[in-house]
Design a protein around this motif. Structure first.
Motif, PDB file in Angstrom:
ATOM      1  N   LYS A 188      38.209 -43.362  93.918  1.00 22.09           N
ATOM      2  CA  LYS A 188      38.973 -42.321  93.214  1.00 22.09           C
ATOM      3  C   LYS A 188      38.071 -41.104  93.059  1.00 22.09           C
ATOM      4  O   LYS A 188      37.572 -40.787  91.977  1.00 22.09           O
ATOM      5  CB  LYS A 188      39.458 -42.836  91.854  1.00 22.09           C
ATOM      6  N   THR A 189      37.852 -40.460  94.179  1.00 23.62           N
ATOM      7  CA  THR A 189      36.902 -39.345  94.280  1.00 23.62           C
ATOM      8  C   THR A 189      37.629 -38.153  94.892  1.00 23.62           C
ATOM      9  O   THR A 189      38.791 -38.263  95.306  1.00 23.62           O
ATOM     10  CB  THR A 189      35.750 -39.727  95.230  1.00 23.62           C
ATOM     11  N   LEU A 190      36.936 -37.025  94.984  1.00 24.96           N
ATOM     12  CA  LEU A 190      37.510 -35.880  95.687  1.00 24.96           C
ATOM     13  C   LEU A 190      37.825 -36.256  97.135  1.00 24.96           C
ATOM     14  O   LEU A 190      38.842 -35.848  97.690  1.00 24.96           O
ATOM     15  CB  LEU A 190      36.550 -34.679  95.642  1.00 24.96           C
ATOM     16  N   ALA A 235      41.020 -38.330  97.164  1.00 24.86           N
ATOM     17  CA  ALA A 235      42.188 -37.461  96.940  1.00 24.86           C
ATOM     18  C   ALA A 235      42.482 -36.635  98.190  1.00 24.86           C
ATOM     19  O   ALA A 235      43.641 -36.500  98.611  1.00 24.86           O
ATOM     20  CB  ALA A 235      41.922 -36.541  95.746  1.00 24.86           C
TER      21      ALA A 235
END
Lengths: 229, 229
Positions: A40-42, A45
């Motif tokens: 769940k990181t940049l 995403a």
């Protein structure tokens, strides 16, 4: 602009589809798959957005002539988001779509040239010219006057690209500045409209449109009529 | 803006150093090392620029209070360049420098919010808020009026950041629009200067400066004097 007009004629549709991805709009199965790979990181995403865009582009490619990715929605995911922007542009172009990068970029001289290289041209790395985001058109903000627009024109000509300059924007506060009237009786937006005419005049294509388009918000149809005169 | 003023006082120097890297300015030993690792690619060029910036920042950190990376020079190397921009900002901040991102970003509503998140705020990925480029200040273009500025203000307040709005730019053609006089006798640049005053008035810091600064080109000292009134 001829390529855009031809695409509109072929598909009998003047619609440009915005690609302004918000993470919360993306189906959870795509988000979950991306997070499983990248966390769940940049990066996770940005991957979810890329997969979502692939789906959108697959669905739209036969119907619309053009897509318009909005830079801000990619930039908010950092360089990972910008990588998704680049991959989205490539994918859309492979599917035959005309790509308008909505960046509203603006600066002067060699700095504006750098934006022109980034979004429409090529960047030189030693002896090699490398295309970067390489859209078909870019939106620009004309507040800096001709110095901010001229650096784009040779690249547009060389590489068959176009720009769209903000003239009368659709937002409620656009009147704070744009609708004000100068001493010569012309509003700021009409003044900029005339400058666009000048900037584009050398590049009129076979359908009568130049390489310098004007952004006029559809919320202001009267102003659009005035500018068309 | 207090943090910037304090840095200027501490270092007894009001100079902001631009970080506008052109590949041709970078010593060949740095370029060669980067190409050996990543090839003569956008990634190689972006790595050479990062190493060059490290050297510049090391040399400048004790002397200047602030640096101003210009987005265009990073964007021209694609997402790889944007990765270098992010790493440059982090490095400068670790060395105690105030970082003004020179992006001249502009848009409205949630789109401007996305730029605000990208450059000054945090982006939400599911339940986590992640800082992105995370500068201390951002330059913005005010042509869209208040709708383009308001979305930045809560983020500036929450995260102790500032913006600088273009008012009177230094380029020769800045007069094409900015110097024109409206029917009320005020020029466009004075009108925008007044709007900046309004946008900033809730956020005046202990040194009398608000979170909304005005960009006024040093080539126009008379206009600067006029705006200070």
């Amino acid at each position: 602009m001829d390529r855009l007009i031809e695409a509109i004629r072929t598909k009998k549709n003047p619609t440009v589809a915005g690609l302004d991805p918000k993470l919360s709009y993306i189906p959870s199965f795509l988000r979950k798959a991306a997070y499983a790979k990248y966390g769940k990181t940049l990066e996770g995403a940005a991957e979810a957005i890329l997969q979502f865009n692939h789906g959108l582009i697959d669905a739209l490619a036969a119907i619309v002539p053009a897509v318009k990715p909005q830079c801000a929605y990619y930039e908010q995911f950092g360089w990972q988001g910008m990588r998704t922007l680049e991959a989205t542009i490539r994918y859309a172009q492979q599917k035959g779509l005309y790509v308008i990068i909505d960046g509203k970029r603006n600066d002067i001289g060699t700095t504006m040239e750098a934006y022109a290289k980034a979004h429409l041209g090529t960047t030189e790395v030693e002896e090699t010219q490398i295309p970067v985001f390489d859209g078909d058109a870019l939106t620009v903000n004309p507040y800096l006057g001709s110095d901010g627009i001229q650096p784009l024109l040779p690249i547009c000509k060389e590489r068959d690209k176009s720009i769209f300059a903000l003239v009368k924007t659709s937002n409620p506060s656009s009147g704070e500045l744009q609708d004000r009237t100068f001493a010569d009786g012309k509003t700021l937006y009409v003044t900029i409209g005339s400058l666009c005419e000048d900037w584009g005049k050398e590049s009129r294509g076979q359908y009568g449109y130049s390489r310098v388009g004007a952004v006029v918000g559809a919320t202001y149809p009267a102003q659009l009529g005035e500018l068309r005169k």
